[in-house]
Design an enzyme around this catalytic site. Structure first.
Site, PDB file in Angstrom:
ATOM      1  N   CYS A 174       0.811  -1.225   0.000  1.00 25.65           N
ATOM      2  CA  CYS A 174       0.000   0.000   0.000  1.00 25.65           C
ATOM      3  C   CYS A 174       0.841   1.271   0.000  1.00 25.65           C
ATOM      4  CB  CYS A 174      -0.936   0.016   1.200  1.00 25.65           C
ATOM      5  SG  CYS A 174      -2.082  -1.349   1.192  1.00 25.65           S
TER       6      CYS A 174
ATOM      7  N   HIS B 247      -3.187   7.241   2.896  1.00 23.53           N
ATOM      8  CA  HIS B 247      -3.604   5.944   2.357  1.00 23.53           C
ATOM      9  C   HIS B 247      -4.975   5.609   2.931  1.00 23.53           C
ATOM     10  CE1 HIS B 247      -3.886   1.859   1.222  1.00 23.53           C
ATOM     11  NE2 HIS B 247      -3.597   1.366   2.417  1.00 23.53           N
TER      12      HIS B 247
ATOM     13  N   ASN C  38      -9.998  -0.132   0.593  1.00 25.40           N
ATOM     14  CA  ASN C  38      -8.543  -0.013   0.508  1.00 25.40           C
ATOM     15  C   ASN C  38      -8.091  -0.564  -0.844  1.00 25.40           C
ATOM     16  OD1 ASN C  38      -5.779  -0.374   0.700  1.00 25.40           O
ATOM     17  ND2 ASN C  38      -5.823  -1.286   2.741  1.00 25.40           N
TER      18      ASN C  38
HETATM   19  N1  ACO Z   1     -17.987  -8.204  10.599  1.00 24.40           N
HETATM   20  C1  ACO Z   1     -18.346  -8.448  11.856  1.00 24.40           C
HETATM   21  N2  ACO Z   1     -17.446  -8.758  12.812  1.00 24.40           N
HETATM   22  C2  ACO Z   1     -16.152  -8.818  12.465  1.00 24.40           C
HETATM   23  C3  ACO Z   1     -15.715  -8.569  11.140  1.00 24.40           C
HETATM   24  C4  ACO Z   1     -16.696  -8.256  10.187  1.00 24.40           C
HETATM   25  N3  ACO Z   1     -16.390  -7.983   8.910  1.00 24.40           N
HETATM   26  N4  ACO Z   1     -14.375  -8.688  11.100  1.00 24.40           N
HETATM   27  C5  ACO Z   1     -13.957  -8.993  12.344  1.00 24.40           C
HETATM   28  N5  ACO Z   1     -15.045  -9.093  13.164  1.00 24.40           N
HETATM   29  C6  ACO Z   1     -15.067  -9.396  14.594  1.00 24.40           C
HETATM   30  C7  ACO Z   1     -13.821 -10.094  15.050  1.00 24.40           C
HETATM   31  O1  ACO Z   1     -13.942 -11.478  14.812  1.00 24.40           O
HETATM   32  C8  ACO Z   1     -13.796  -9.753  16.522  1.00 24.40           C
HETATM   33  O2  ACO Z   1     -14.638 -10.642  17.187  1.00 24.40           O
HETATM   34  P1  ACO Z   1     -14.194 -11.277  18.607  1.00 24.40           P
HETATM   35  O3  ACO Z   1     -13.984 -10.105  19.506  1.00 24.40           O
HETATM   36  O4  ACO Z   1     -15.367 -12.130  18.954  1.00 24.40           O
HETATM   37  O5  ACO Z   1     -12.936 -12.030  18.303  1.00 24.40           O
HETATM   38  C9  ACO Z   1     -14.449  -8.382  16.592  1.00 24.40           C
HETATM   39  O6  ACO Z   1     -15.115  -8.185  15.329  1.00 24.40           O
HETATM   40  C10 ACO Z   1     -13.503  -7.211  16.815  1.00 24.40           C
HETATM   41  O7  ACO Z   1     -12.333  -7.407  16.080  1.00 24.40           O
HETATM   42  P2  ACO Z   1     -11.134  -6.388  16.170  1.00 24.40           P
HETATM   43  O8  ACO Z   1      -9.977  -6.975  15.464  1.00 24.40           O
HETATM   44  O9  ACO Z   1     -10.960  -5.903  17.560  1.00 24.40           O
HETATM   45  O10 ACO Z   1     -11.709  -5.154  15.353  1.00 24.40           O
HETATM   46  P3  ACO Z   1     -11.000  -3.798  15.091  1.00 24.40           P
HETATM   47  O11 ACO Z   1     -11.774  -2.706  15.745  1.00 24.40           O
HETATM   48  O12 ACO Z   1      -9.517  -3.843  15.306  1.00 24.40           O
HETATM   49  O13 ACO Z   1     -11.235  -3.633  13.514  1.00 24.40           O
HETATM   50  C11 ACO Z   1     -10.033  -3.930  11.459  1.00 24.40           C
HETATM   51  C12 ACO Z   1     -10.703  -4.612  12.657  1.00 24.40           C
HETATM   52  C13 ACO Z   1     -11.110  -3.143  10.708  1.00 24.40           C
HETATM   53  C14 ACO Z   1      -9.420  -4.984  10.559  1.00 24.40           C
HETATM   54  C15 ACO Z   1      -8.957  -2.933  11.970  1.00 24.40           C
HETATM   55  O14 ACO Z   1      -8.127  -3.563  12.903  1.00 24.40           O
HETATM   56  C16 ACO Z   1      -8.093  -2.378  10.855  1.00 24.40           C
HETATM   57  O15 ACO Z   1      -8.558  -1.670   9.970  1.00 24.40           O
HETATM   58  N6  ACO Z   1      -6.769  -2.636  10.891  1.00 24.40           N
HETATM   59  C17 ACO Z   1      -5.869  -2.177   9.854  1.00 24.40           C
HETATM   60  C18 ACO Z   1      -5.845  -3.178   8.773  1.00 24.40           C
HETATM   61  C19 ACO Z   1      -5.327  -2.630   7.490  1.00 24.40           C
HETATM   62  O16 ACO Z   1      -5.484  -1.459   7.195  1.00 24.40           O
HETATM   63  N7  ACO Z   1      -4.702  -3.473   6.705  1.00 24.40           N
HETATM   64  C20 ACO Z   1      -4.235  -3.102   5.422  1.00 24.40           C
HETATM   65  C21 ACO Z   1      -2.787  -2.821   5.471  1.00 24.40           C
HETATM   66  S1  ACO Z   1      -2.338  -1.967   4.033  1.00 24.40           S
HETATM   67  C22 ACO Z   1      -1.704  -3.038   2.849  1.00 24.40           C
HETATM   68  O17 ACO Z   1      -0.539  -3.326   2.820  1.00 24.40           O
HETATM   69  C23 ACO Z   1      -2.642  -3.631   1.830  1.00 24.40           C
END
Ligand code: ACO
Length: 334
Positions: free
Chosen positions: A116, A256, A286
């Site tokens: 990214c 980004h 993204n």
């Molecule tokens: N729908 C419903 N529930 C979900 C979903 C979904 N789509 N996805 C995860 N959950 C659940 C999880 O299983 C978890 O449940 P649990 O507590 O029972 O285990 C709960 O929601 C909360 O999960 P968290 O990981 O705490 O959620 P968080 O608030 O951190 O959000 C997210 C998750 C959106 C992935 C966030 O951490 C994020 O955006 N991180 C950055 C990721 C990113 O940008 N990656 C790209 C990198 S760039 C590149 O190189 C391409």
């Protein structure tokens, strides 16, 4: 006395697939909801490539538009760089396909892989080529079909990504336009926070690996979130200082587009008000290396940035990689 050379942005373009997948559509397939996706990420819908469309499809279309806007003939482009981690094929470079598609004769053409952060890395490499005199007029494209690596049954990842491409034409000038300061970093010790394991030379694809789903992207979202906020804001602050500016001089921040909560946290740390931060991930998700050039394109089309404005770009991605740049937008008066 030789005068300093800069690399002005003289044209821009973008292209996304026509197929839209809304949050509600995803919620019909997996255990998620529009509400969860919107509040956790800010994403409402994303564009997804159809069979027969590859990374070069969108890279070519974005490049064609950027050339038309710049008003330059393709034959005058001497370098084509495609920032991508989802090339058409392992080799040759997707940049070679784009070069052929656009009838750019005998240019230098290569891909750049920084996930990214690819466009911000590419901007620095491209500007260096122009500053050193290796290139005079260059086409830089950020393009990814990240959904190719998505397991549509994995709710942790499938809600986050979309496909597309954005392009800019850079041209040598002696006026202080284009990228005026940048910094790039990586920490390979964190490479496993986000990756696709199978399909490369370390782990060639086998029927067993395919059955295990090892061809798909996995990530530790929470950890990446923390690193992203810290590294983007630190590198952004450093680059503004290196440019000899303050945050008040920045017309628009183009971060980004990964998650609106990451962007909000970075904006708070930079102490920049929301109206000076570009967000369009609600419509695209993204798009990896395409996210910043697509956002730049839309900001310019909407009149949010104009010639002479200072724009701050900041990115992070798999690797981990990250970096920021200050761009003086537009072309010098003739
Ligand atoms: N729908 C419903 N529930 C979900 C979903 C979904 N789509 N996805 C995860 N959950 C659940 C999880 O299983 C978890 O449940 P649990 O507590 O029972 O285990 C709960 O929601 C909360 O999960 P968290 O990981 O705490 O959620 P968080 O608030 O951190 O959000 C997210 C998750 C959106 C992935 C966030 O951490 C994020 O955006 N991180 C950055 C990721 C990113 O940008 N990656 C790209 C990198 S760039 C590149 O190189 C391409």
């Amino acid at each position: 006395m030789s005068r300093e050379r800069y690399a002005a942005v003289i044209g821009w373009g973008m292209a996304v697939p026509s197929r839209v997948i809304t949050n509600d559509e995803l919620a019909q397939r997996i255990d998620t909801s529009d509400e969860w996706i919107r509040t956790r990420t800010g994403i409402r819908e994303r564009r997804v490539a159809s069979p027969g469309e590859s990374t070069s499809t969108f890279a070519t279309a974005a490049g064609r538009e950027a050339l038309a806007m710049a008003g330059v003939d393709a034959t005058t482009i001497d370098t084509v760089i495609v920032a991508t981690c989802t090339p058409d094929r392992p080799f040759p470079a997707t940049a070679c396909t784009v070069q052929a598609n656009l009838n750019i004769p005998r240019a230098t053409a290569f891909d750049l892989a920084a996930a990214c952060s690819g466009f911000v890395y590419g901007l620095t490499v491209a500007t260096s080529l122009i500053k050193s005199g290796v290139s005079r007029r260059l086409l830089l494209i950020g393009a990814d079909i990240f959904t190719h690596y998505i397991n549509w049954d994995d709710r942790n990842t499938c809600v986050l990504f979309g496909d597309g491409a954005g392009a800019v034409v850079l041209e040598a000038t002696d006026q202080p336009f284009g990228l005026i300061a940048s910094n790039l970093s990586a920490d390979g010790n964190l490479e496993d926070l986000m990756a696709v394991d199978a399909g490369g030379t370390r782990m060639p694809l086998t029927a067993e690996l395919l059955a295990e789903g090892r061809q798909y992207v996995y990530m530790n979202g929470r950890e990446i979130f923390k690193h992203a906020v810290r590294e983007m804001s630190d590198s952004a602050m450093q680059v503004v200082q290196a440019a000899g500016l303050t945050i008040d001089d920045i017309a628009l921040v183009i971060p980004h587009q990964a998650n609106v909560r990451i962007i909000d946290a970075v904006a708070r740390r930079l102490e920049i008000p929301p109206e000076r931060v570009m967000i369009n991930l609600d419509r695209y998700g993204n798009t990896s290396a395409a996210s910043i050039p697509i956002a730049l394109y839309e900001a310019a089309q909407q009149g949010r940035i104009g010639s002479g404005d200072y724009v701050l770009v900041t990115a992070f991605g798999g690797g981990l990689t990250w970096g920021s740049g200050v761009v003086r937008w537009g072309r010098p008066a003739q």
